[in-house]
Design a protein around this motif. Structure first.
Motif, short mmCIF file in Angstrom:
data_model
loop_
_atom_site.label_atom_id
_atom_site.label_comp_id
_atom_site.label_asym_id
_atom_site.label_seq_id
_atom_site.Cartn_x
_atom_site.Cartn_y
_atom_site.Cartn_z
N ALA A 72 0.83 -1.21 0.00
CA ALA A 72 0.00 0.00 0.00
C ALA A 72 0.86 1.26 0.00
N THR A 73 1.97 1.26 0.75
CA THR A 73 2.84 2.44 0.74
C THR A 73 3.46 2.65 -0.63
N GLU A 74 3.79 1.56 -1.29
CA GLU A 74 4.38 1.67 -2.63
C GLU A 74 3.35 2.19 -3.63
N VAL A 75 2.10 1.74 -3.49
CA VAL A 75 1.03 2.27 -4.34
C VAL A 75 0.91 3.77 -4.12
N LEU A 76 0.89 4.20 -2.87
CA LEU A 76 0.74 5.63 -2.57
C LEU A 76 1.95 6.43 -3.04
N PHE A 97 3.95 8.52 -0.34
CA PHE A 97 4.58 7.44 0.43
C PHE A 97 4.69 7.82 1.90
N TRP A 98 5.28 8.99 2.17
CA TRP A 98 5.54 9.37 3.57
C TRP A 98 4.26 9.59 4.36
N PRO A 99 3.24 10.25 3.82
CA PRO A 99 2.00 10.35 4.59
C PRO A 99 1.39 8.98 4.90
N MET A 100 1.47 8.04 3.94
CA MET A 100 0.94 6.70 4.18
C MET A 100 1.80 5.97 5.21
N HIS A 101 3.11 6.06 5.07
CA HIS A 101 4.04 5.46 6.04
C HIS A 101 3.67 5.91 7.45
N ASP A 102 3.51 7.22 7.63
CA ASP A 102 3.18 7.76 8.95
C ASP A 102 1.81 7.27 9.42
N MET A 103 0.85 7.27 8.54
CA MET A 103 -0.50 6.85 8.90
C MET A 103 -0.52 5.39 9.37
N LEU A 104 0.26 4.55 8.71
CA LEU A 104 0.28 3.14 9.09
C LEU A 104 0.91 2.94 10.46
N LEU A 135 -4.53 -2.44 10.33
CA LEU A 135 -3.84 -2.59 9.05
C LEU A 135 -4.52 -3.58 8.11
N HIS A 136 -5.75 -3.92 8.38
CA HIS A 136 -6.47 -4.82 7.47
C HIS A 136 -6.71 -4.10 6.14
N ASP A 137 -6.96 -4.87 5.09
CA ASP A 137 -7.10 -4.30 3.75
C ASP A 137 -8.12 -3.16 3.68
N LYS A 138 -9.24 -3.32 4.37
CA LYS A 138 -10.27 -2.27 4.35
C LYS A 138 -9.71 -0.96 4.92
N ASN A 139 -8.90 -1.08 5.98
CA ASN A 139 -8.28 0.11 6.55
C ASN A 139 -7.29 0.75 5.57
N LEU A 140 -6.54 -0.08 4.86
CA LEU A 140 -5.57 0.44 3.89
C LEU A 140 -6.29 1.26 2.82
N ILE A 141 -7.44 0.77 2.39
CA ILE A 141 -8.25 1.50 1.40
C ILE A 141 -8.70 2.83 1.99
N ASN A 142 -9.17 2.81 3.23
CA ASN A 142 -9.62 4.04 3.88
C ASN A 142 -8.48 5.06 4.00
N TYR A 143 -7.29 4.58 4.35
CA TYR A 143 -6.14 5.49 4.48
C TYR A 143 -5.79 6.10 3.12
N ALA A 144 -5.82 5.27 2.09
CA ALA A 144 -5.53 5.78 0.73
C ALA A 144 -6.54 6.86 0.35
#
Length: 171
Positions: A73-77, A83-90, A97-106
């Motif tokens: 997900a970080t690589e997609v972002l 990348f860095w905002p997603m890295h921090d969010m995770l 960190l379930h897939d649904k959460n990754l979608i929400n963060y994106a």
């Protein structure tokens, strides 16, 4: 052990590209030690300022079932310069960190669900994570977090004070 390969423009880099200190972390988004160390890195960045260049490489461990998808997900972002905002969010939401959460963060970072899901299927993002992982193995990573300071594996304590004491003579 030395860092293999050395840092390139294909890495995720924060800070001054000409800094005297280059800190590379191999991390896993589901690793509790990495989550604690995330805040140490933030304080190192704060205290060292332009003297520090920070690089993050993905090293998702099999024991953490959500780590691989989080890394992808970080690589997609990264495709969207997020990348860095997603890295921090995770790291700041490590328990979710379930897939649904990754979608929400994106989505929170401006990438719609359909686009994220489409990109997530693109093998090149998983390949980037695998390349990071393989470089970690070649560099002697045996757990997370693992640090390399100016291309040399850091074997000391992972406290702010210990790392600062190690770095200060290198400035």
């Amino acid at each position: 052990m030395a860092l293999k390969p050395p840092v390139t423009n294909l890495d995720h880099i924060q800070g001054n590209s000409n800094a005297s200190i280059e800190l590379v972390e191999y991390g896993d988004y589901q690793c509790p030690y990495c989550a604690e160390f995330y805040y140490v890195i933030k304080e190192l960045q704060n205290q060292l300022g332009t003297n520090l260049k920070f690089i993050f490489r993905n090293f998702p461990l099999e024991m953490h079932p959500n780590a691989l998808h989080a890394a992808i997900a970080t690589e997609v972002l990264a495709k969207y310069n997020k990348f860095w905002p997603m890295h921090d969010m995770l790291y700041e939401n490590q328990a979710y960190l379930h897939d649904k959460n990754l979608i929400n963060y994106a989505e929170k970072l401006g990438v719609n669900e359909q686009q994220f899901k489409q990109d997530f299927k693109d093998k090149s993002f998983a390949d980037k994570v695998e390349k990071d992982f393989e470089s970690g193995l070649r560099s002697g990573v045996n757990g997370t977090p693992s640090l390399y300071i100016n291309n040399k594996k850091y074997e000391g304590e992972y406290s702010l004070d210990a790392i600062l004491a190690y770095i200060k003579p290198l400035l």
